[in-house]
Write a protein that holds these residues in place. Structure first.
Motif, PDB file in Angstrom:
ATOM      1  N   THR A   1      45.640  22.700 -15.108  1.00 11.93           N
ATOM      2  CA  THR A   1      44.545  23.548 -15.382  1.00 11.93           C
ATOM      3  C   THR A   1      44.909  24.751 -14.651  1.00 11.93           C
ATOM      4  OG1 THR A   1      43.529  23.006 -13.174  1.00 11.93           O
ATOM      5  CG2 THR A   1      42.646  21.754 -15.040  1.00 11.93           C
ATOM      6  N   TRP A   2      44.343  25.886 -15.557  1.00 16.13           N
ATOM      7  CA  TRP A   2      44.624  27.189 -15.195  1.00 16.13           C
ATOM      8  C   TRP A   2      43.393  27.851 -14.832  1.00 16.13           C
ATOM      9  CZ3 TRP A   2      46.750  24.980 -19.466  1.00 16.13           C
ATOM     10  CH2 TRP A   2      47.965  24.814 -19.432  1.00 16.13           C
ATOM     11  N   MET A   3      43.145  28.483 -13.678  1.00 17.66           N
ATOM     12  CA  MET A   3      42.147  29.094 -12.775  1.00 17.66           C
ATOM     13  C   MET A   3      42.372  30.614 -12.758  1.00 17.66           C
ATOM     14  SD  MET A   3      39.948  28.338  -9.535  1.00 17.66           S
ATOM     15  CE  MET A   3      41.277  28.666  -8.538  1.00 17.66           C
ATOM     16  N   GLU A   4      41.289  31.398 -13.132  1.00 14.33           N
ATOM     17  CA  GLU A   4      41.230  32.972 -13.105  1.00 14.33           C
ATOM     18  C   GLU A   4      40.887  33.205 -11.774  1.00 14.33           C
ATOM     19  OE1 GLU A   4      40.526  36.656 -12.563  1.00 14.33           O
ATOM     20  OE2 GLU A   4      38.728  35.683 -13.038  1.00 14.33           O
ATOM     21  N   LEU A   5      41.831  33.701 -10.740  1.00 19.70           N
ATOM     22  CA  LEU A   5      41.243  33.774  -9.461  1.00 19.70           C
ATOM     23  C   LEU A   5      40.298  34.636  -9.081  1.00 19.70           C
ATOM     24  CD1 LEU A   5      42.633  32.191  -7.103  1.00 19.70           C
ATOM     25  CD2 LEU A   5      44.253  34.238  -6.591  1.00 19.70           C
ATOM     26  N   PHE A   6      40.036  35.777  -9.885  1.00 17.41           N
ATOM     27  CA  PHE A   6      39.071  36.803  -9.382  1.00 17.41           C
ATOM     28  C   PHE A   6      37.443  35.866  -9.600  1.00 17.41           C
ATOM     29  CE2 PHE A   6      35.802  39.901 -10.516  1.00 17.41           C
ATOM     30  CZ  PHE A   6      35.895  40.741  -9.462  1.00 17.41           C
ATOM     31  N   SER A   7      37.363  35.208 -10.781  1.00 15.90           N
ATOM     32  CA  SER A   7      36.009  34.528 -11.138  1.00 15.90           C
ATOM     33  C   SER A   7      36.076  33.134 -10.321  1.00 15.90           C
ATOM     34  CB  SER A   7      35.684  35.034 -12.572  1.00 15.90           C
ATOM     35  OG  SER A   7      36.844  34.058 -13.256  1.00 15.90           O
TER      36      SER A   7
ATOM     37  N   TRP B   1      43.053  24.430 -19.725  1.00 19.45           N
ATOM     38  CA  TRP B   1      43.696  23.028 -19.238  1.00 19.45           C
ATOM     39  C   TRP B   1      44.204  22.201 -20.687  1.00 19.45           C
ATOM     40  CZ3 TRP B   1      42.064  18.789 -22.288  1.00 19.45           C
ATOM     41  CH2 TRP B   1      41.106  18.929 -22.908  1.00 19.45           C
ATOM     42  N   ARG B   2      45.315  21.346 -19.990  1.00 15.26           N
ATOM     43  CA  ARG B   2      46.037  20.552 -20.875  1.00 15.26           C
ATOM     44  C   ARG B   2      46.198  19.144 -20.404  1.00 15.26           C
ATOM     45  NH1 ARG B   2      52.042  22.429 -23.515  1.00 15.26           N
ATOM     46  NH2 ARG B   2      52.309  20.380 -24.545  1.00 15.26           N
ATOM     47  N   VAL B   3      46.578  18.285 -21.219  1.00 16.93           N
ATOM     48  CA  VAL B   3      46.687  16.872 -20.853  1.00 16.93           C
ATOM     49  C   VAL B   3      47.726  16.481 -21.664  1.00 16.93           C
ATOM     50  CG1 VAL B   3      45.775  14.509 -20.517  1.00 16.93           C
ATOM     51  CG2 VAL B   3      44.222  16.292 -20.278  1.00 16.93           C
ATOM     52  N   ASP B   4      48.623  15.607 -20.772  1.00 23.18           N
ATOM     53  CA  ASP B   4      49.976  15.197 -21.534  1.00 23.18           C
ATOM     54  C   ASP B   4      50.409  13.789 -20.733  1.00 23.18           C
ATOM     55  OD1 ASP B   4      52.105  15.149 -23.140  1.00 23.18           O
ATOM     56  OD2 ASP B   4      52.644  17.180 -22.632  1.00 23.18           O
TER      57      ASP B   4
END
Length: 129
Positions: free
Chosen positions: A101-107, A113-116
């Protein structure tokens, strides 16, 4: 009665749990008697698999990326800093999937996200369209 309790708990209860439940219902039974009857009926409880994720090989000899955010102030605007993490997802088949998962740190919102089925480098790469 043993088969009813066994089926009612989706084949997860062994002789100890079945004895306890039958005793709660007021039946006088012994564990060895229940175990013998279960064997004769071909009832064998399903044992959960132990948690053994396939993690990163620490002896790979390759470097790692240092945390570049440790000494930095928190972001003051959106889309300045994104962070990522990976977690394991156990599958019903006994295999593992990996969620990045990728989170934008300010908000602190998840922006992707990605599943593999593996933890190779392309799992954590994210490109904007």
């Amino acid at each position: 009665m043993i088969e009813q309790v066994f089926a009612g708990h989706k084949r997860r209860y062994g002789s100890r749990r079945i004895v306890a439940e039958l005793k709660e219902q007021g039946h006088e039974v012994g564990r060895h008697q229940v175990r013998t009857l279960m064997k004769l009926a071909g009832l064998q409880s399903i044992q959960p698999k132990s948690f053994v994720p396939r993690t990163t090989d620490s002896t790979h000899g390759k470097g790692y990326w240092p945390n570049l955010l440790l000494d930095q102030p928190l972001p003051q605007a959106p889309n300045l800093v994104w962070v990522s993490d990976i977690t394991y997802l156990p599958l019903a088949s006994g295999e593992w999937a990996y969620l990045s998962t990728w989170m934008e740190l300010f908000s602190r919102l998840i922006v992707g996200w990605r599943v593999d089925d593996n933890m190779e480098d392309n799992l954590v790469y994210h490109t904007t369209a």
